[in-house]
Design a protein around this motif. Structure first.
Motif, PDB file in Angstrom:
ATOM      1  N   PHE A  85       2.243  18.063  -4.114  1.00  0.00           N
ATOM      2  CA  PHE A  85       2.418  18.710  -5.409  1.00  0.00           C
ATOM      3  C   PHE A  85       2.658  17.751  -6.573  1.00  0.00           C
ATOM      4  CE2 PHE A  85       3.537  21.987  -2.294  1.00  0.00           C
ATOM      5  CZ  PHE A  85       2.641  22.967  -2.673  1.00  0.00           C
ATOM      6  N   TYR A  86       3.073  16.536  -6.298  1.00  0.00           N
ATOM      7  CA  TYR A  86       3.382  15.603  -7.392  1.00  0.00           C
ATOM      8  C   TYR A  86       2.524  14.337  -7.352  1.00  0.00           C
ATOM      9  CZ  TYR A  86       7.259  18.706  -8.159  1.00  0.00           C
ATOM     10  OH  TYR A  86       8.005  19.818  -8.408  1.00  0.00           O
ATOM     11  N   GLU A  87       2.405  13.742  -6.192  1.00  0.00           N
ATOM     12  CA  GLU A  87       1.616  12.513  -6.072  1.00  0.00           C
ATOM     13  C   GLU A  87       0.133  12.837  -5.936  1.00  0.00           C
ATOM     14  OE1 GLU A  87       1.605   8.725  -6.580  1.00  0.00           O
ATOM     15  OE2 GLU A  87       3.566   9.311  -5.843  1.00  0.00           O
ATOM     16  N   HIS A  88      -0.178  14.004  -5.406  1.00  0.00           N
ATOM     17  CA  HIS A  88      -1.562  14.471  -5.202  1.00  0.00           C
ATOM     18  C   HIS A  88      -2.357  13.522  -4.315  1.00  0.00           C
ATOM     19  CE1 HIS A  88      -0.735  17.593  -8.101  1.00  0.00           C
ATOM     20  NE2 HIS A  88      -0.337  16.678  -8.967  1.00  0.00           N
ATOM     21  N   ASN A  89      -1.739  13.135  -3.212  1.00  0.00           N
ATOM     22  CA  ASN A  89      -2.445  12.327  -2.220  1.00  0.00           C
ATOM     23  C   ASN A  89      -2.006  12.754  -0.826  1.00  0.00           C
ATOM     24  OD1 ASN A  89       0.066  11.130  -1.794  1.00  0.00           O
ATOM     25  ND2 ASN A  89      -0.461   9.219  -2.810  1.00  0.00           N
ATOM     26  N   LYS A  90      -2.653  12.193   0.161  1.00  0.00           N
ATOM     27  CA  LYS A  90      -2.350  12.524   1.551  1.00  0.00           C
ATOM     28  C   LYS A  90      -1.288  11.546   2.061  1.00  0.00           C
ATOM     29  CE  LYS A  90      -5.369  11.652   4.808  1.00  0.00           C
ATOM     30  NZ  LYS A  90      -6.531  11.685   5.698  1.00  0.00           N
ATOM     31  N   PRO A  91      -0.214  12.046   2.683  1.00  0.00           N
ATOM     32  CA  PRO A  91       0.823  11.149   3.184  1.00  0.00           C
ATOM     33  C   PRO A  91       0.265  10.097   4.143  1.00  0.00           C
ATOM     34  CG  PRO A  91       1.577  13.415   3.294  1.00  0.00           C
ATOM     35  CD  PRO A  91       0.117  13.454   2.929  1.00  0.00           C
ATOM     36  N   ALA A 143       9.137  15.002   1.833  1.00  0.00           N
ATOM     37  CA  ALA A 143       8.126  13.985   1.533  1.00  0.00           C
ATOM     38  C   ALA A 143       6.764  14.629   1.258  1.00  0.00           C
ATOM     39  CB  ALA A 143       8.017  12.992   2.691  1.00  0.00           C
ATOM     40  N   TRP A 144       6.380  15.576   2.084  1.00  0.00           N
ATOM     41  CA  TRP A 144       5.056  16.167   1.927  1.00  0.00           C
ATOM     42  C   TRP A 144       4.959  17.031   0.679  1.00  0.00           C
ATOM     43  CZ3 TRP A 144       3.617  17.620   7.661  1.00  0.00           C
ATOM     44  CH2 TRP A 144       3.461  16.428   8.387  1.00  0.00           C
ATOM     45  N   TYR A 147       0.840  -1.194   0.000  1.00  0.00           N
ATOM     46  CA  TYR A 147       0.000   0.000   0.000  1.00  0.00           C
ATOM     47  C   TYR A 147       0.881   1.252   0.000  1.00  0.00           C
ATOM     48  CZ  TYR A 147      -2.501   3.933   2.021  1.00  0.00           C
ATOM     49  OH  TYR A 147      -2.988   5.199   2.268  1.00  0.00           O
ATOM     50  N   TYR A 148       1.901   1.259   0.841  1.00  0.00           N
ATOM     51  CA  TYR A 148       2.823   2.389   0.920  1.00  0.00           C
ATOM     52  C   TYR A 148       3.422   2.687  -0.451  1.00  0.00           C
ATOM     53  CZ  TYR A 148       6.819   5.217   2.281  1.00  0.00           C
ATOM     54  OH  TYR A 148       7.735   6.226   2.369  1.00  0.00           O
ATOM     55  N   LEU A 149       3.893   1.653  -1.135  1.00  0.00           N
ATOM     56  CA  LEU A 149       4.478   1.846  -2.464  1.00  0.00           C
ATOM     57  C   LEU A 149       3.458   2.372  -3.463  1.00  0.00           C
ATOM     58  CD1 LEU A 149       6.816  -1.251  -2.800  1.00  0.00           C
ATOM     59  CD2 LEU A 149       7.453   1.124  -2.296  1.00  0.00           C
ATOM     60  N   SER A 150       2.204   1.944  -3.337  1.00  0.00           N
ATOM     61  CA  SER A 150       1.158   2.425  -4.256  1.00  0.00           C
ATOM     62  C   SER A 150       0.887   3.915  -4.067  1.00  0.00           C
ATOM     63  CB  SER A 150      -0.141   1.629  -4.069  1.00  0.00           C
ATOM     64  OG  SER A 150      -0.813   2.012  -2.884  1.00  0.00           O
ATOM     65  N   GLU A 151       1.236   4.432  -2.895  1.00  0.00           N
ATOM     66  CA  GLU A 151       1.073   5.857  -2.611  1.00  0.00           C
ATOM     67  C   GLU A 151       2.306   6.664  -3.037  1.00  0.00           C
ATOM     68  OE1 GLU A 151      -1.835   7.416  -0.883  1.00  0.00           O
ATOM     69  OE2 GLU A 151      -2.516   5.603  -1.905  1.00  0.00           O
ATOM     70  N   HIS A 152       3.288   5.976  -3.635  1.00  0.00           N
ATOM     71  CA  HIS A 152       4.538   6.611  -4.060  1.00  0.00           C
ATOM     72  C   HIS A 152       4.882   6.204  -5.489  1.00  0.00           C
ATOM     73  CE1 HIS A 152       4.668   6.684   0.335  1.00  0.00           C
ATOM     74  NE2 HIS A 152       5.377   7.793   0.188  1.00  0.00           N
ATOM     75  N   GLU A 153       3.925   6.287  -6.382  1.00  0.00           N
ATOM     76  CA  GLU A 153       4.149   5.881  -7.769  1.00  0.00           C
ATOM     77  C   GLU A 153       4.825   6.973  -8.592  1.00  0.00           C
ATOM     78  OE1 GLU A 153       0.339   4.552  -9.128  1.00  0.00           O
ATOM     79  OE2 GLU A 153       0.563   2.606  -8.131  1.00  0.00           O
ATOM     80  N   ASN A 154       4.671   8.217  -8.202  1.00  0.00           N
ATOM     81  CA  ASN A 154       5.256   9.331  -8.938  1.00  0.00           C
ATOM     82  C   ASN A 154       6.764   9.389  -8.659  1.00  0.00           C
ATOM     83  OD1 ASN A 154       6.183  12.358  -8.844  1.00  0.00           O
ATOM     84  ND2 ASN A 154       4.480  12.253 -10.294  1.00  0.00           N
ATOM     85  N   SER A 155       7.562   9.428  -9.729  1.00  0.00           N
ATOM     86  CA  SER A 155       9.019   9.393  -9.567  1.00  0.00           C
ATOM     87  C   SER A 155       9.556  10.632  -8.847  1.00  0.00           C
ATOM     88  CB  SER A 155       9.707   9.213 -10.915  1.00  0.00           C
ATOM     89  OG  SER A 155       9.400  10.288 -11.776  1.00  0.00           O
ATOM     90  N   THR A 156       8.936  11.779  -9.036  1.00  0.00           N
ATOM     91  CA  THR A 156       9.385  12.992  -8.340  1.00  0.00           C
ATOM     92  C   THR A 156       9.103  12.872  -6.850  1.00  0.00           C
ATOM     93  OG1 THR A 156       9.026  14.316 -10.323  1.00  0.00           O
ATOM     94  CG2 THR A 156       9.201  15.508  -8.242  1.00  0.00           C
ATOM     95  N   CYS A 157       7.977  12.308  -6.503  1.00  0.00           N
ATOM     96  CA  CYS A 157       7.652  12.085  -5.091  1.00  0.00           C
ATOM     97  C   CYS A 157       8.683  11.155  -4.459  1.00  0.00           C
ATOM     98  CB  CYS A 157       6.243  11.508  -4.960  1.00  0.00           C
ATOM     99  SG  CYS A 157       5.722  11.221  -3.248  1.00  0.00           S
TER     100      CYS A 157
END
Length: 105
Positions: free
Chosen positions: A68-74, A62-63, A14-24
């Motif tokens: 700004f890049y992943e567009h989700n809540k940490p 991280a935030w 789940y954690y990895l799915s919240e970090h799919e954006n390479s810039t994030c």
């Protein structure tokens, strides 16, 4: 309603799915590197007051990545311990090449 995870092994995908954006991911990696540098510098120079920067640096990078890049809540807001563990496992996975910092096409 947030899911309750029984183990870190269950949480990490789940954690990895919240970090799919390479810039994030890159911002997480930079923040983690800077945290290690601040810790080392503080210890070697005995300037322990600098340690207060650790959460600002680590969470700050991280935030920015999330907002700004992943567009989700940490994940930190709902799963603080597992999220912190995830940061360092992802850092290790990036270092060993298991996770790429290159954009996914």
């Amino acid at each position: 309603m947030e899911k309750k995870y029984k183990s870190f092994a269950e949480f990490y995908p789940y954690y990895l799915s919240e970090h799919e954006n390479s810039t994030c991911r890159l911002l997480h990696f930079i923040g983690s590197c800077l945290v290690l540098i601040v810790i080392a510098y503080s210890v070697f120079t005995s300037q322990y007051v600098l340690l207060w920067l650790i959460p600002l640096i680590g969470y700050g990078f991280a935030w920015v990545g999330h907002f700004f890049y992943e567009h989700n809540k940490p994940a930190t807001f709902q799963h603080p311990i597992y999220s912190l563990m995830g940061d360092w496992v992802m850092f290790k996975d990036i270092l060993i090449g298991k996770i790429s910092l290159k954009p996914q096409n």
